[in-house]
Design a protein around this motif. Sequence first.
Motif, mmCIF file in Angstrom:
data_model
loop_
_atom_site.group_PDB
_atom_site.id
_atom_site.type_symbol
_atom_site.label_atom_id
_atom_site.label_comp_id
_atom_site.label_asym_id
_atom_site.label_seq_id
_atom_site.Cartn_x
_atom_site.Cartn_y
_atom_site.Cartn_z
ATOM 1 N N VAL A 44 10.331 -1.459 6.869
ATOM 2 C CA VAL A 44 10.671 -0.036 6.835
ATOM 3 C C VAL A 44 11.882 0.207 5.941
ATOM 4 C CG1 VAL A 44 11.594 1.867 8.232
ATOM 5 C CG2 VAL A 44 9.603 0.573 9.032
ATOM 6 N N MET A 45 12.881 -0.641 6.039
ATOM 7 C CA MET A 45 14.069 -0.437 5.207
ATOM 8 C C MET A 45 13.741 -0.639 3.729
ATOM 9 S SD MET A 45 16.363 0.618 7.230
ATOM 10 C CE MET A 45 17.695 0.645 6.031
ATOM 11 N N ARG A 46 12.928 -1.640 3.416
ATOM 12 C CA ARG A 46 12.593 -1.873 2.005
ATOM 13 C C ARG A 46 11.799 -0.713 1.422
ATOM 14 N NH1 ARG A 46 11.172 -8.358 2.666
ATOM 15 N NH2 ARG A 46 13.357 -9.050 2.641
ATOM 16 N N VAL A 47 10.788 -0.250 2.147
ATOM 17 C CA VAL A 47 9.997 0.852 1.611
ATOM 18 C C VAL A 47 10.781 2.159 1.701
ATOM 19 C CG1 VAL A 47 8.755 1.595 3.701
ATOM 20 C CG2 VAL A 47 7.604 1.681 1.498
ATOM 21 N N ASP A 88 3.139 13.658 0.583
ATOM 22 C CA ASP A 88 4.385 14.422 0.598
ATOM 23 C C ASP A 88 5.424 13.759 1.482
ATOM 24 O OD1 ASP A 88 3.619 16.857 -0.954
ATOM 25 O OD2 ASP A 88 2.144 17.062 0.650
ATOM 26 N N ILE A 89 4.956 13.107 2.552
ATOM 27 C CA ILE A 89 5.828 12.443 3.529
ATOM 28 C C ILE A 89 5.246 11.066 3.788
ATOM 29 C CG2 ILE A 89 6.783 12.519 5.865
ATOM 30 C CD1 ILE A 89 6.315 15.553 5.835
ATOM 31 N N LEU A 90 6.077 10.045 3.766
ATOM 32 C CA LEU A 90 5.618 8.687 4.035
ATOM 33 C C LEU A 90 5.832 8.365 5.507
ATOM 34 C CD1 LEU A 90 4.544 6.069 2.641
ATOM 35 C CD2 LEU A 90 6.935 5.280 2.691
ATOM 36 N N ASN A 91 4.769 7.903 6.167
ATOM 37 C CA ASN A 91 4.819 7.575 7.589
ATOM 38 C C ASN A 91 5.082 6.082 7.762
ATOM 39 O OD1 ASN A 91 4.203 7.136 10.361
ATOM 40 N ND2 ASN A 91 2.886 8.937 10.366
ATOM 41 N N VAL A 92 6.149 5.741 8.481
ATOM 42 C CA VAL A 92 6.487 4.341 8.733
ATOM 43 C C VAL A 92 6.638 4.127 10.236
ATOM 44 C CG1 VAL A 92 7.601 4.075 6.491
ATOM 45 C CG2 VAL A 92 8.982 4.737 8.474
ATOM 46 N N HIS A 93 6.671 2.838 10.625
ATOM 47 C CA HIS A 93 6.745 2.531 12.060
ATOM 48 C C HIS A 93 7.874 1.552 12.364
ATOM 49 C CE1 HIS A 93 3.329 4.822 13.734
ATOM 50 N NE2 HIS A 93 2.941 4.812 12.473
ATOM 51 N N GLY A 94 7.619 0.444 13.059
ATOM 52 C CA GLY A 94 8.714 -0.292 13.670
ATOM 53 C C GLY A 94 9.122 -1.604 13.051
ATOM 54 N N GLN A 95 8.537 -2.015 11.932
ATOM 55 C CA GLN A 95 8.923 -3.279 11.312
ATOM 56 C C GLN A 95 10.206 -3.054 10.511
ATOM 57 O OE1 GLN A 95 6.071 -1.634 10.741
ATOM 58 N NE2 GLN A 95 4.330 -2.879 11.343
ATOM 59 N N GLY A 155 0.812 -1.209 0.000
ATOM 60 C CA GLY A 155 0.000 0.000 0.000
ATOM 61 C C GLY A 155 0.844 1.256 0.000
ATOM 62 N N LYS A 156 1.936 1.250 0.747
ATOM 63 C CA LYS A 156 2.834 2.405 0.773
ATOM 64 C C LYS A 156 3.456 2.632 -0.609
ATOM 65 C CE LYS A 156 4.234 2.449 5.686
ATOM 66 N NZ LYS A 156 3.200 1.589 6.273
ATOM 67 N N ARG A 157 3.837 1.539 -1.247
ATOM 68 C CA ARG A 157 4.409 1.665 -2.596
ATOM 69 C C ARG A 157 3.394 2.281 -3.556
ATOM 70 N NH1 ARG A 157 3.553 -1.596 -6.642
ATOM 71 N NH2 ARG A 157 2.867 -3.315 -5.296
ATOM 72 N N ALA A 158 2.152 1.805 -3.504
ATOM 73 C CA ALA A 158 1.119 2.345 -4.380
ATOM 74 C C ALA A 158 0.835 3.809 -4.070
ATOM 75 C CB ALA A 158 -0.155 1.520 -4.244
ATOM 76 N N LEU A 159 0.841 4.167 -2.790
ATOM 77 C CA LEU A 159 0.600 5.549 -2.378
ATOM 78 C C LEU A 159 1.651 6.484 -2.961
ATOM 79 C CD1 LEU A 159 -1.046 7.460 -0.412
ATOM 80 C CD2 LEU A 159 0.756 6.986 1.263
ATOM 81 N N MET A 160 2.917 6.107 -2.868
ATOM 82 C CA MET A 160 3.986 6.949 -3.399
ATOM 83 C C MET A 160 3.940 7.007 -4.923
ATOM 84 S SD MET A 160 7.334 6.294 -0.990
ATOM 85 C CE MET A 160 7.339 4.506 -1.130
#
Length: 387
Positions: free
Chosen positions: A277-280, A266-273, A255-260
């Motif tokens: 997190v590194m891949r996205v 403008d800013i992608l919000n990520v958390h603790g995985q 979903g993050k990939r599709a969003l970008m």
Amino acid sequence: MRITEFRITRFQFARDRVIGDSQVRADDANVAALELIADSGEVGLGFIQTLFHPLPDESEIERVFLSEAWPDLEGQPPVALCNRVGRPRGGKQRSFSLPFHEALQVALWDLAAKQVNLPLHKMLGGQRERVKAYASGLDFHLDDDAFADFFAHADELGYTAFKIKVGHADFERDLHRMQLLANVVRPGAQFMVDANEAWGAKEALVKLEAFRAAGYDLLWVEDPILRHDIDGLRLLRESAPWTQINSGEYLDVSGKRALMAAGGTDILNVHGQVTDVMRVGWLAADLGVPVSLGNTFLEVGIHAACALPEVEWLEYSFQNFDHLVDQPIEIRDGWAYAPDRPGHGLVLSETARTQWRRPKLLSRAELGEAPHNPRVRSAPKLAASRG
């Protein structure tokens, strides 16, 4: 190094304040420590957390983990599991019955970094050791006095950026809270708001313009509308160029990939995985999209934040978890500092294991007083709103 054992320790305790947003609230903490133990004796630590419902008894957590997660871990080298790419199909594409996913990634990366005797942020390629932290109150359910006291204290500690929860049914209350914030923090502070998907796209635009008309220049608005409304998010980006849209928190990696790719944030919000997190984060760097690290348990996200070049900010929300580890992440003068210890630098406190372990599920009334939170000035003042 290969994984040979695991240990799960269940914790349950009262929070020092009610936390929440326009959609949810919680006043107790339900956490289990997951320790993966290698044949070398090294221990990788992660935390299993549920926000809204208590975890089952410790024995049941162990049973589920043994059935669902352990078969893919036993005898495996941690670094291989960190980097493994799966190919889920059909019924194999499913979540664990309990929220093990993030805890597993954090514990595995902790072991992998210890194997090469590096702090995790350096193993991930980081070239810096600190990131700016902003003060986040999770404050929607605090009354006005507690709200003002919380952010005044954060300002005294040296924070220069502050995020508040908005999305109240009465928008005048959102404006009022922004005024309260402006009254208690330093001139020139940066402000963010987080609506947790409370608005529709056109409604969000109207309300963002109202904030601006009232004199508040917002660094960003977080999750203003539904996570899958990419067209609406793109509309907001184009129609409100004076602020930034921070979104993606509730989306998985796909979903993050599709969003970008669709230009929806403008800013992608990520958390603790860590792996996710590194891949996205690498993809965000390739696309030139800034990244922000939202809340991560015990601020373990500082490692990914230091490693990803697009990260400027780490969220810190003053939750009372520090007693669970020997040395929490250092946050000083508005900066979060990555530990210079092998792994992620967090070690489960034996005192916490003795004093705060709760193998059996307790009722809320049985939890007693909250653990002391040394980073909050006066926990009794942080009352819940009666409204």
